[in-house]
Design an enzyme around this catalytic site. Structure first.
Site, PDB file in Angstrom:
ATOM      1  N   ASN A 204      -2.031  -3.617  12.646  1.00  0.00           N
ATOM      2  CA  ASN A 204      -1.599  -2.292  13.060  1.00  0.00           C
ATOM      3  C   ASN A 204      -2.431  -1.248  12.305  1.00  0.00           C
ATOM      4  O   ASN A 204      -2.402  -1.202  11.069  1.00  0.00           O
ATOM      5  CB  ASN A 204      -0.111  -2.113  12.750  1.00  0.00           C
TER       6      ASN A 204
ATOM      7  N   HIS B 175       1.015   2.151  17.415  1.00  0.00           N
ATOM      8  CA  HIS B 175       2.322   2.718  17.767  1.00  0.00           C
ATOM      9  C   HIS B 175       2.140   4.224  17.887  1.00  0.00           C
ATOM     10  O   HIS B 175       2.331   4.967  16.923  1.00  0.00           O
ATOM     11  CB  HIS B 175       3.353   2.372  16.691  1.00  0.00           C
TER      12      HIS B 175
ATOM     13  N   ARG C   3       3.251   7.634  18.444  1.00  0.00           N
ATOM     14  CA  ARG C   3       4.503   8.394  18.561  1.00  0.00           C
ATOM     15  C   ARG C   3       4.250   9.741  19.237  1.00  0.00           C
ATOM     16  O   ARG C   3       3.133  10.264  19.213  1.00  0.00           O
ATOM     17  CB  ARG C   3       5.121   8.591  17.180  1.00  0.00           C
TER      18      ARG C   3
ATOM     19  N   GLU D  10       2.928  -0.420  20.845  1.00  0.00           N
ATOM     20  CA  GLU D  10       4.355  -0.319  20.557  1.00  0.00           C
ATOM     21  C   GLU D  10       4.853   1.095  20.850  1.00  0.00           C
ATOM     22  O   GLU D  10       4.078   2.047  20.839  1.00  0.00           O
ATOM     23  CB  GLU D  10       4.658  -0.580  19.089  1.00  0.00           C
TER      24      GLU D  10
ATOM     25  N   HIS E 278       7.151  -5.826   9.977  1.00  0.00           N
ATOM     26  CA  HIS E 278       7.679  -4.702   9.199  1.00  0.00           C
ATOM     27  C   HIS E 278       7.820  -5.133   7.744  1.00  0.00           C
ATOM     28  O   HIS E 278       8.678  -5.934   7.398  1.00  0.00           O
ATOM     29  CB  HIS E 278       9.019  -4.172   9.717  1.00  0.00           C
TER      30      HIS E 278
END
Length: 269
Positions: free
Chosen positions: A20, A56, A58, A87, A213
């Site tokens: 990531n 990811h 956002r 994601e 995570h």
């Protein structure tokens, strides 16, 4: 559906590492110089052996921006044996990327549905059933219609795995912070047991298993030894922090070593 890219050795599947790169973008966004390069970070990680790249994006663009998503997808065309995972919350901006990337013919192998709010500091819980069934089902169907595998971000609750499969998910991604917190304490074994039980329930339901995570070089091997059938780990914060000291190449190779150690222990047993 696009097949998974977990590696095979001796007939046994070995966990894939997806890096990531959000935190690379976070550092870049503190200035207007376009450094460090998110694309170059991803490229170096792939060259070092990472099996995939995760982002990811956002809605507030605090780290990964839309241009990054498209640039990375274009990069992944040069790596047809690796996977691109995007994601996000499908009730926010994620489905836009699913539709647009596939419409442009760009790679998108997996989308991971994460139930975070727009202003949430970081992902901190999974989907719940039956509460989320009605809104997730049509979104999963939309992703499938585009040929994209769907993974649901889930807490390690064995009883929820059949519901995740019933709503249409292909995989679950276990939210592993509870394990990471417990790892250096006497609660480690109980935490691992909850993930192992959830993994067995997921496999029994016909789900693939991802995890991510707060996994790091200290706790990753123990996790993979104890939790059966993990096909992919998505690691960002710890890996990028390690790369600040070791460099991308050495860091990725060391995470692959951690994965390999768990794999060798499992097969030896």
């Amino acid at each position: 559906m696009i097949s998974d890219l977990t590696t095979l050795h001796g007939g046994v599947r070995k966990t894939a590492l997806s890096v990531n790169v959000n935190k690379v973008a976070l550092l870049r966004n503190t200035r207007h110089l376009d450094i460090p390069s998110v694309r170059r970070a991803a490229e170096l990680c792939l060259e070092a052996g990472a099996q995939g790249i995760t982002v990811h994006p956002r809605p507030d663009e605090r780290h990964i921006r839309p241009d990054d998503v498209y640039e990375l997808a274009a990069l992944m065309k040069d790596w047809p044996d690796r996977e691109f995972n995007v994601e996000g919350n499908p009730l926010q901006n994620l489905m836009h990327f699913v539709r647009d990337l596939t419409a442009r013919g760009l790679p998108l192998h997996q989308c991971t549905f994460v139930p975070d709010s727009e202003d949430q500091f970081t992902s901190d819980h999974g989907w719940t059933f039956p509460e989320d069934t009605e809104r997730l089902a049509p979104l999963i169907e939309q992703a499938h219609s585009r040929g994209v595998r769907v993974s649901l971000f889930m807490d390690p609750v064995a009883g929820a795995m059949a519901a995740a499969k019933a709503v249409g998910a292909d995989r679950v991604e276990f939210y592993t912070e509870s394990y990471a917190r417990a790892w250096p304490t006497s609660d480690k074994e109980a935490a691992l047991q909850s993930f192992a039980d959830a993994a067995r329930a997921a496999a029994a339901a016909g789900l693939g298993i991802n995890a991510g995570h707060d996994l790091n070089r200290d706790n990753l091997t123990d996790f993979l030894r104890a939790v059966p059938g993990v096909q992919e780990v998505s690691i960002g914060h710890a890996l990028i922090a390690d790369a600040l000291e070791l460099g991308y190449t050495a860091t990725v190779k060391d995470y692959l070593r951690c994965i390999g150690n768990a794999f060798l222990t499992t097969t030896a047993e």
